[in-house]
Design an enzyme around this catalytic site. Structure first.
Site, PDB file in Angstrom:
ATOM      1  N   GLY A  56     -62.098 -25.156 -14.974  1.00  0.00           N
ATOM      2  CA  GLY A  56     -60.972 -24.871 -14.165  1.00  0.00           C
ATOM      3  C   GLY A  56     -60.583 -23.421 -15.034  1.00  0.00           C
ATOM      4  CG  ASP A 112     -57.825 -25.376 -16.159  1.00  0.00           C
ATOM      5  OD1 ASP A 112     -57.544 -26.039 -17.215  1.00  0.00           O
ATOM      6  OD2 ASP A 112     -58.148 -25.752 -15.028  1.00  0.00           O
ATOM      7  CE  LYS A 143     -49.565 -30.610 -13.915  1.00  0.00           C
ATOM      8  NZ  LYS A 143     -50.252 -31.509 -13.214  1.00  0.00           N
ATOM      9  CG  PHE A 164     -52.463 -32.223  -8.469  1.00  0.00           C
ATOM     10  CD1 PHE A 164     -52.927 -32.737  -9.650  1.00  0.00           C
ATOM     11  CD2 PHE A 164     -53.397 -31.254  -7.733  1.00  0.00           C
ATOM     12  CE1 PHE A 164     -54.185 -32.685  -9.934  1.00  0.00           C
ATOM     13  CE2 PHE A 164     -54.880 -31.346  -7.923  1.00  0.00           C
ATOM     14  CZ  PHE A 164     -55.344 -31.799  -8.908  1.00  0.00           C
ATOM     15  CB  VAL A 165     -50.642 -26.730  -9.628  1.00  0.00           C
ATOM     16  CG1 VAL A 165     -49.056 -26.756  -9.963  1.00  0.00           C
ATOM     17  CG2 VAL A 165     -51.205 -26.733 -11.108  1.00  0.00           C
ATOM     18  CG  ASP A 171     -60.769 -29.307  -9.219  1.00  0.00           C
ATOM     19  OD1 ASP A 171     -60.317 -29.264 -10.397  1.00  0.00           O
ATOM     20  OD2 ASP A 171     -61.376 -30.293  -8.880  1.00  0.00           O
TER      21      ASP A 171
HETATM   22  P1  IMP Z   1     -55.164 -33.224 -19.771  1.00  0.00           P
HETATM   23  O1  IMP Z   1     -56.604 -33.837 -20.608  1.00  0.00           O
HETATM   24  O2  IMP Z   1     -54.648 -34.745 -19.274  1.00  0.00           O
HETATM   25  O3  IMP Z   1     -54.321 -32.475 -20.702  1.00  0.00           O
HETATM   26  O4  IMP Z   1     -55.753 -32.619 -18.563  1.00  0.00           O
HETATM   27  C1  IMP Z   1     -56.233 -31.308 -18.531  1.00  0.00           C
HETATM   28  C2  IMP Z   1     -57.215 -31.024 -17.386  1.00  0.00           C
HETATM   29  O5  IMP Z   1     -56.912 -31.833 -16.154  1.00  0.00           O
HETATM   30  C3  IMP Z   1     -57.182 -29.502 -17.185  1.00  0.00           C
HETATM   31  O6  IMP Z   1     -58.155 -28.669 -17.707  1.00  0.00           O
HETATM   32  C4  IMP Z   1     -57.106 -29.592 -15.695  1.00  0.00           C
HETATM   33  O7  IMP Z   1     -59.044 -29.434 -15.216  1.00  0.00           O
HETATM   34  C5  IMP Z   1     -57.094 -30.949 -15.162  1.00  0.00           C
HETATM   35  N1  IMP Z   1     -55.488 -30.977 -14.471  1.00  0.00           N
HETATM   36  C6  IMP Z   1     -54.465 -31.383 -15.022  1.00  0.00           C
HETATM   37  N2  IMP Z   1     -53.604 -31.064 -14.348  1.00  0.00           N
HETATM   38  C7  IMP Z   1     -54.087 -30.439 -13.031  1.00  0.00           C
HETATM   39  C8  IMP Z   1     -53.305 -29.994 -11.944  1.00  0.00           C
HETATM   40  O8  IMP Z   1     -52.032 -30.077 -11.719  1.00  0.00           O
HETATM   41  N3  IMP Z   1     -54.365 -29.618 -11.037  1.00  0.00           N
HETATM   42  C9  IMP Z   1     -55.577 -29.351 -11.305  1.00  0.00           C
HETATM   43  N4  IMP Z   1     -56.065 -29.703 -12.556  1.00  0.00           N
HETATM   44  C10 IMP Z   1     -55.345 -30.389 -13.297  1.00  0.00           C
HETATM   45 MG    MG Z   2     -59.402 -27.686 -17.205  1.00  0.00          MG
END
Ligand code: IMP
Ligand code: MG
Length: 187
Positions: A56, A112, A143, A164-165, A171
């Site tokens: 990402g 990202d 977020k 979601f973005v 992606d």
């Molecule tokens: P976390 O471990 O829950 O903080 O998620 C982080 C990873 O999930 C990011 O590096 C992204 O690759 C993916 N991710 C989280 N939210 C989104 C979103 O809204 N769109 C796309 N990928 C996301």
């Molecule tokens: Mg990521």
């Protein structure tokens, strides 16, 4: 060449879900330049290693380091936690290890987006074991209402709602990373 592809598009339709424009290319570039200036100011005198979390962060990383005007190094590593779904599986796997020497270095992790914070928590624990001089985190998007882990994000591009973005590296089932701007799921 910027300008050849018309963006933002009015909407992006994925099955029965609709994504609408959220952050323009100009907003992303402006904020990225500001973050790079701040980081450059704080790291003068040391040579930090920017470590991008694949896949990402690849676009954000490439733009960020081109706005950085101090000597730096880069590396990437790869985690997997999402599969092809919009909801995190809650598991993190290391898919590509680092090649660079971390011992004694100033590390800047480049993400990202931070959602639950699980990935960053895992990454910070991994790095702390390798005896760096310092570890900081820069994330284009956060977020805040989705955070479940106690983590510190040192440089934040934009705080965004828990939706979601896609686009600009982000992606949905591996697609839409090539969009120049960021789109958000509309209710
Ligand atoms: P976390 O471990 O829950 O903080 O998620 C982080 C990873 O999930 C990011 O590096 C992204 O690759 C993916 N991710 C989280 N939210 C989104 C979103 O809204 N769109 C796309 N990928 C996301
Ligand atoms: Mg990521």
């Amino acid at each position: 060449m910027p300008g050849v592809i018309k963006e933002p598009k009015d909407q992006i339709i994925v099955g029965d879900e609709v994504f609408v424009p959220f952050l323009t290319e100009e907003q992303i570039q402006k904020r990225t330049e500001e973050l790079a200036k701040q980081i450059s100011g704080e790291y003068g005198g040391t040579i930090p290693v920017f470590i991008g979390v694949l896949n990402g962060s690849f676009l954000f990383m490439s733009d960020l380091i081109r706005y950085v005007d101090i000597d730096c190094e880069i590396d990437f590593f790869k985690l997997s936690s999402y599969g092809d779904e919009k909801i995190s599986s809650g598991n993190v796997k290391l898919l590509k290890e680092l090649n660079c020497e971390v011992d004694g270095r100033d590390i800047i992790i480049v993400e990202d987006i931070v959602d639950s914070g699980l990935s960053i928590k895992y990454i910070e624990e991994l790095f702390t074991k390798k005896n760096p001089n310092s570890v900081k985190v820069v994330s284009l998007l956060v977020k805040p209402n989705s955070l479940k882990y106690n983590i510190k994000i040192d440089y934040i591009g934009f705080d965004i709602p828990s939706k979601f973005v896609i686009g600009y590296g982000l992606d949905y089932a591996q697609k839409y990373r090539n969009l120049r701007s960021i789109y958000i799921l509309s209710e």
